[in-house]
Design a protein around this motif. Structure first.
Motif, PDB file in Angstrom:
ATOM      1  N   ASP A 100       0.853  -1.181   0.000  1.00  0.00           N
ATOM      2  CA  ASP A 100       0.000   0.000   0.000  1.00  0.00           C
ATOM      3  C   ASP A 100       0.883   1.223   0.000  1.00  0.00           C
ATOM      4  N   GLY A 101       0.278   2.396  -0.142  1.00  0.00           N
ATOM      5  CA  GLY A 101       1.037   3.632  -0.255  1.00  0.00           C
ATOM      6  C   GLY A 101       1.358   4.296   1.050  1.00  0.00           C
ATOM      7  N   SER A 102       1.062   3.642   2.162  1.00  0.00           N
ATOM      8  CA  SER A 102       1.349   4.241   3.470  1.00  0.00           C
ATOM      9  C   SER A 102       2.705   3.763   3.969  1.00  0.00           C
ATOM     10  N   SER A 103       3.379   4.623   4.722  1.00  0.00           N
ATOM     11  CA  SER A 103       4.685   4.258   5.299  1.00  0.00           C
ATOM     12  C   SER A 103       4.568   3.853   6.754  1.00  0.00           C
ATOM     13  N   THR A 104       3.338   3.705   7.261  1.00  0.00           N
ATOM     14  CA  THR A 104       3.138   3.307   8.657  1.00  0.00           C
ATOM     15  C   THR A 104       3.162   1.789   8.748  1.00  0.00           C
ATOM     16  N   SER A 105       3.984   1.274   9.627  1.00  0.00           N
ATOM     17  CA  SER A 105       4.139  -0.174   9.757  1.00  0.00           C
ATOM     18  C   SER A 105       3.314  -0.680  10.936  1.00  0.00           C
ATOM     19  N   PRO A 106       2.588  -1.806  10.763  1.00  0.00           N
ATOM     20  CA  PRO A 106       1.826  -2.362  11.882  1.00  0.00           C
ATOM     21  C   PRO A 106       2.752  -3.020  12.901  1.00  0.00           C
ATOM     22  N   HIS A 107       2.284  -3.141  14.144  1.00  0.00           N
ATOM     23  CA  HIS A 107       3.068  -3.747  15.218  1.00  0.00           C
ATOM     24  C   HIS A 107       2.295  -4.931  15.785  1.00  0.00           C
ATOM     25  N   LEU A 108       3.035  -5.967  16.054  1.00  0.00           N
ATOM     26  CA  LEU A 108       2.436  -7.171  16.610  1.00  0.00           C
ATOM     27  C   LEU A 108       2.177  -6.962  18.102  1.00  0.00           C
ATOM     28  N   ARG A 109       0.950  -7.324  18.551  1.00  0.00           N
ATOM     29  CA  ARG A 109       0.626  -7.280  19.975  1.00  0.00           C
ATOM     30  C   ARG A 109      -0.444  -8.324  20.258  1.00  0.00           C
ATOM     31  N   ARG A 110      -0.584  -8.700  21.497  1.00  0.00           N
ATOM     32  CA  ARG A 110      -1.635  -9.637  21.896  1.00  0.00           C
ATOM     33  C   ARG A 110      -2.806  -8.820  22.438  1.00  0.00           C
ATOM     34  N   ALA A 111      -3.950  -8.953  21.757  1.00  0.00           N
ATOM     35  CA  ALA A 111      -5.105  -8.130  22.120  1.00  0.00           C
ATOM     36  C   ALA A 111      -5.709  -8.604  23.443  1.00  0.00           C
ATOM     37  N   ALA A 112      -6.168  -7.631  24.237  1.00  0.00           N
ATOM     38  CA  ALA A 112      -6.891  -7.946  25.472  1.00  0.00           C
ATOM     39  C   ALA A 112      -8.331  -8.347  25.140  1.00  0.00           C
ATOM     40  N   TRP A 129       7.593 -13.094   8.913  1.00  0.00           N
ATOM     41  CA  TRP A 129       6.787 -12.014   8.371  1.00  0.00           C
ATOM     42  C   TRP A 129       7.486 -10.698   8.689  1.00  0.00           C
ATOM     43  N   GLY A 130       7.150  -9.636   7.971  1.00  0.00           N
ATOM     44  CA  GLY A 130       7.788  -8.360   8.216  1.00  0.00           C
ATOM     45  C   GLY A 130       7.296  -7.298   7.268  1.00  0.00           C
ATOM     46  N   THR A 131       7.985  -6.156   7.338  1.00  0.00           N
ATOM     47  CA  THR A 131       7.620  -4.990   6.541  1.00  0.00           C
ATOM     48  C   THR A 131       8.816  -4.564   5.704  1.00  0.00           C
ATOM     49  N   ARG A 132       8.585  -4.261   4.425  1.00  0.00           N
ATOM     50  CA  ARG A 132       9.621  -3.769   3.534  1.00  0.00           C
ATOM     51  C   ARG A 132       9.142  -2.451   2.946  1.00  0.00           C
ATOM     52  N   TYR A 133       9.962  -1.421   3.106  1.00  0.00           N
ATOM     53  CA  TYR A 133       9.587  -0.102   2.616  1.00  0.00           C
ATOM     54  C   TYR A 133      10.043   0.051   1.166  1.00  0.00           C
ATOM     55  N   THR A 134       9.204   0.738   0.401  1.00  0.00           N
ATOM     56  CA  THR A 134       9.478   1.010  -1.002  1.00  0.00           C
ATOM     57  C   THR A 134       9.414   2.518  -1.224  1.00  0.00           C
ATOM     58  N   PRO A 135       9.884   2.995  -2.385  1.00  0.00           N
ATOM     59  CA  PRO A 135       9.793   4.440  -2.633  1.00  0.00           C
ATOM     60  C   PRO A 135       8.365   4.968  -2.604  1.00  0.00           C
ATOM     61  N   ASN A 136       7.375   4.068  -2.829  1.00  0.00           N
ATOM     62  CA  ASN A 136       5.976   4.520  -2.878  1.00  0.00           C
ATOM     63  C   ASN A 136       5.157   4.057  -1.691  1.00  0.00           C
ATOM     64  N   GLY A 137       5.774   3.512  -0.668  1.00  0.00           N
ATOM     65  CA  GLY A 137       5.001   3.036   0.476  1.00  0.00           C
ATOM     66  C   GLY A 137       5.704   1.893   1.165  1.00  0.00           C
ATOM     67  N   LYS A 138       4.942   0.792   1.398  1.00  0.00           N
ATOM     68  CA  LYS A 138       5.519  -0.347   2.104  1.00  0.00           C
ATOM     69  C   LYS A 138       4.867  -1.617   1.593  1.00  0.00           C
ATOM     70  N   ILE A 139       5.467  -2.758   1.950  1.00  0.00           N
ATOM     71  CA  ILE A 139       4.942  -4.076   1.644  1.00  0.00           C
ATOM     72  C   ILE A 139       4.965  -4.893   2.930  1.00  0.00           C
ATOM     73  N   ILE A 140       3.817  -5.449   3.289  1.00  0.00           N
ATOM     74  CA  ILE A 140       3.752  -6.385   4.406  1.00  0.00           C
ATOM     75  C   ILE A 140       3.806  -7.784   3.800  1.00  0.00           C
ATOM     76  N   TRP A 141       4.737  -8.617   4.271  1.00  0.00           N
ATOM     77  CA  TRP A 141       4.926  -9.928   3.682  1.00  0.00           C
ATOM     78  C   TRP A 141       4.940 -10.997   4.758  1.00  0.00           C
TER      79      TRP A 141
END
Length: 891
Positions: A819-831, A850-862
């Motif tokens: 996607d075009g956003s540069s915000t990366s999600p964080h793993l947590r255990r939900a209450a 799994w992880g996040t890779r940043y691109t010139p146009n956003g990021k990739i979650i893989w």
């Protein structure tokens, strides 16, 4: 003329006349010699200048050298003011001459010595008369002689200046003679006045004084008349020659002297410092002719006893020779930090100057750089005046036991002298058969000396003499101790260096990849060779990245030894850590540069004496098998070489930043489009830069080598490059990484555009399930749908356009959502009360990575799933817990 004054006057006039005549003759001869020497110098300079002209060598290659050389030779002759400049071949055949009729004839000079590379100056009778000339070689660029050049002057030119000055010299001599005669006349008049009152008593007293002085000197004095009879012998002469009391008046040949001494005294000839025997003495004899008052000819001789002086001189010569040998040993032994080479230098120096044969036996651990221990020794070096000797050869393991001199020497640490091996039995006990062969061969004397340094026993050095050589003595023992002590220090230094070198190489190899990781993008081969002097900081790495991509890295740390190896390990670890963040090559190099700068700052703050890391280099490339694109960035490191499938070799222009730790400039990348089957060669500068070869020459040699391997595999390419470009003793470390590209089958790639609509998630999830079925991966359907659902839902909720989904089937099954956003999600255990936050937890449980890779146009979650072992368990989660985590996913 019977008076003393008259005789003195006549003698002085004659002597002055003789001196002036001699001086005039010497002056004329000296002037002629100087003129000839000046002519020789001018001829040599002209010949050398003409011989070094490039046109001369070029003309000698032509079919008609005379046509080109004759005008130049005549021009050079006139300009240099010499009488001739002649060019000839190496057989002496002239190509030029001032008189053309002599061209083609043999040169009147020592041209054979000149043809061997020497400069010859001489005076000969040549075509122009007596000639003063110099003959020099004409050398080609490879050092061989192409011909000779002879230049010079005629004898009349060389001596003409002297003849012009001769009247002035003779006039000066006549004036000097007149002046000296006048002075002598004045002296004679004064002497006549002074001796006029001399009476008999005074003359007697003068004789008594003369006799006392004559007999008290410590040199023998003999006066012999013209008939060979002894006229006078002082006391010292009688003692030295043991003359009988009635010796005076008898012929010297009848006095019982040594025949040679008697003949010399009877001959009356001139003798200067001649050594003659006289019983057990050696006398130094000086003899000059003289004339008595009656006009009878004779001679006077002086004798000096040199027996003790000769003995002391002999000892001094021996001591001087040994000191000179020890001095030379310091320059010739220990020239390298190699144990075996140092031992060979010791034996090579001792033979034949001191011994006929020399051997060195070292304790076996010393050869490996380890601490020495008692036990077996290995014959490390041997040298002899002959090759057919019966001594044990190099490489033989020897254990000295019993009363063998070597065993005693190694145990006690003191040398052992066996002056006569033929009469001593102890040394035979080690190996009687071998000892018998040694004696039969003619070896008769031996010295065995321990090799000890810093009170550590390293081995033994043994010296042997054979045939007509004198046996060793105690003075030789002292010399060998000093010689071996110097060699032992050099061997111990080499041993310590060998140990440190082995430690550095071991450390470096342990820090380099022990095996290449499995991946589908590249076929990779590598080579590493440490420097001969010491291991350095060259390194390489192959790092699998998400999305079937692979990173290739090579680097070089300035310096050698343990510090460079340890620094290399730190940099390689840092590259691994940064690559785990999936940074682009330019960002990774920038972070690495910053890290090295921080290392140096911390080291400087701590006051460490160790050299900094600044100056290290690195080249980092990422290859994507889906697109076939390779992204490269570097810092101070040479770029890669690319071999295309058709065999064309290119050296892409990669923008390089300064070396690591010297940053301040922007790091840029280069994008390379690599067709499948291309080969990518990454290397350190030790491969292209070596002794006698700069980097440009090395790169051209690498290009040529790669161009000759159009169909080679990476392994074959590495082998061929190393054989063609590396030496047996490299001055720097060499690391080489060769990778052949592969492309991912387009049928193993599935991509979808993801609208920013939650309803589209289910459609793409179903299409992904159908694609998995087509790939035969139905068993991965559930986990893949779950992973894709979570990743797509997060992208729709929190990301921005454009949204894309990609599924890759490689060694693993890769799910990617971009996607075009540069915000990366964080793993947590939900209450329990949280509305979201459970999806990524499930992704982490099902995916291998799994992880996040940043691109010139956003990021990739893989996320990756292993195809060999599908995930079937979720840790300790129960079924209800799993469903609870899934509640927030859209249907």
């Amino acid at each position: 003329m019977r008076s003393i004054a008259g005789q003195v006057f006549a003698v002085q006039v004659v002597l002055v006349g003789l001196l002036i005549a001699a001086a005039t003759t010497a002056l004329v001869l000296q002037a002629r010699s100087d003129s000839e020497r000046e002519a020789m110098g001018r001829a040599t300079a002209v010949a050398q200048t003409f011989a070094t002209s490039p046109e001369v060598v070029a003309a000698l290659r032509t079919d008609d050298p005379t046509a080109r050389l004759q005008p130049r030779a005549e021009q050079a002759r006139r300009q240099a003011r010499v009488d001739f400049v002649v060019v000839a071949d190496t057989k002496g055949i002239r190509y030029t001459h001032p008189r053309p009729e002599f061209i083609g004839k043999r040169l009147v000079a020592d041209f054979r010595s000149a043809a061997r590379g020497r400069i010859v100056t001489e005076s000969v009778q040549g075509p122009l008369g007596r000639e003063v000339q110099a003959t020099v070689p004409v050398t080609r660029s490879d050092g061989t002689v192409a011909g000779v050049v002879c230049a010079g002057l005629t004898g009349s030119d060389a001596t003409g200046r002297v003849e012009h000055q001769l009247p002035l010299v003779l006039g000066s001599a006549a004036g000097a003679l007149a002046l000296a005669t006048g002075g002598t006349a004045l002296v004679g008049r004064r002497l006549r006045r002074q001796t006029r009152g001399l009476g008999p008593a005074q003359m007697t007293r003068m004789y008594e004084h003369h006799d006392a002085v004559l007999h008290s000197v410590r040199e023998g004095v003999l006066i012999v008349d013209g008939q060979g009879r002894l006229v006078l012998a002082n006391d010292e002469a009688g003692r030295l020659l043991e003359l009988p009391p009635d010796a005076e008046g008898r012929p010297v040949t009848e006095l019982g002297l040594e025949p040679g001494t008697a003949d010399l005294l009877a001959s009356g000839r001139v003798a200067t410092d001649e050594v003659r025997p006289a019983g057990d003495r050696l006398l130094v004899v000086n003899q000059r002719p003289t004339r008595g008052d009656g006009g009878v000819s004779g001679s006077v001789a002086t004798l000096r006893d040199s027996t003790e002086l000769r003995a002391l001189s002999g000892k001094a010569e021996v001591a001087e020779r040994r000191l000179r040998l020890l001095y030379e040993a310091g320059a010739k032994i220990g020239t390298t930090l190699d144990v075996v080479r140092t031992a060979e230098e010791l034996t090579g120096f001792a033979v034949p100057w001191f011994a006929d044969f020399a051997t060195v036996d070292l304790v076996d651990p010393v050869l490996r750089g380890d601490e020495p221990a008692d036990g077996a020794m290995r014959r490390t070096a041997i040298r002899g005046v002959r090759a057919d000797h019966p001594l044990w050869r190099t490489g033989k393991m020897i254990t000295y036991t019993g009363t063998a001199p070597q065993a005693l020497v190694f145990g006690a640490g003191r040398p052992v002298l066996e002056a006569d091996l033929r009469t001593r039995a102890e040394w035979r006990e080690q190996d009687p058969e071998q000892a018998a062969k040694i004696v039969r061969y003619g070896i008769h004397s031996m010295i065995t000396v321990p090799l000890r340094a810093r009170d550590v026993p390293l081995g033994l050095a043994t010296f042997w003499r054979s045939a007509e050589s004198a046996p060793f003595d105690e003075d030789d023992v002292a010399f060998t101790e000093e010689l071996v002590a110097r060699a032992a220090v050099a061997i111990d230094n080499a041993r310590r260096y060998t140990r440190e070198h082995a430690m550095a190489v071991t450390l470096q190899r342990s820090l380099l990849p022990q095996g290449l990781p499995e991946q589908d993008a590249l076929d990779v081969a590598h080579r590493y060779q440490p420097a001969r002097s010491s291991a350095g900081g060259d390194w390489f790495d192959v790092i699998p990245l998400p999305g079937a991509r692979v990173a290739l890295a090579v680097g070089d740390v300035v310096g050698h030894g343990l510090h460079a190896a340890a620094t290399m390990g730190r940099l390689r670890t840092a590259v691994h850590n940064f690559s785990a963040l999936d940074l682009p090559p330019d960002e990774l190099i920038a972070h690495l540069d910053e890290l090295v700068s921080r290392f140096d700052q911390d080291q400087a703050a701590a006051g460490s004496d160790a050299p900094g890391i600044g100056g290290a280099t690195c080249l980092y490339a990422v290859y994507d098998p889906v697109s076939g694109r390779c992204t490269v960035a570097g810092a101070g490191h040479p770029g890669p070489a690319v071999v295309l499938p058709d065999g064309e070799v290119t050296l892409p222009d990669v923008p390089l930043a300064p070396p690591l730790g010297l940053g301040g400039e922007l790091v840029e990348t280069a994008e390379l489009e690599l067709p499948e089957g291309s080969r990518l060669a990454l290397f350190t500068d030790g491969l292209v830069r070596d002794r006698g070869r700069d980097a440009d020459e090395g790169l051209e040699a690498l290009r040529t080598t790669l161009a000759g391997l159009p169909e080679a595999t990476p392994e074959e390419t590495c082998q061929a490059v190393f054989q063609a470009m590396t030496s047996d003793h490299p001055g720097d470390d060499i690391a080489l990484l060769v990778a052949r590209t592969r492309r991912l089958d387009p049928g193993h790639v599935a991509e979808w555009e993801l609208p920013a609509d939650p309803a589209a998630v289910a459609r793409i999830r179903n299409e992904a399930a159908r694609r998995l079925t087509a790939w035969g991966l139905e068993e991965f359907g559930f986990t893949t749908e779950l992973i894709l659902s979570e990743l797509m839902t997060n992208a729709v909720r929190y990301g921005s356009a454009p949204l894309r989904v990609r599924l890759l089937r490689a060694r693993t099954l890769v799910c990617e959502v971009a996607d075009g956003s540069s915000t990366s999600p964080h793993l947590r255990r939900a209450a329990t009360t949280d509305e979201g936050g459970r999806g990524l937890f499930l992704v982490a449980q099902y995916a291998q990575r799994w992880g996040t890779r940043y691109t010139p146009n956003g990021k990739i979650i893989w996320a990756e799933q292993p195809l060999t072992d599908p995930v079937a368990a979720l840790g300790d989660l129960e079924g209800d817990d799993l469903l609870d985590q899934w509640d927030d996913l859209p249907g």
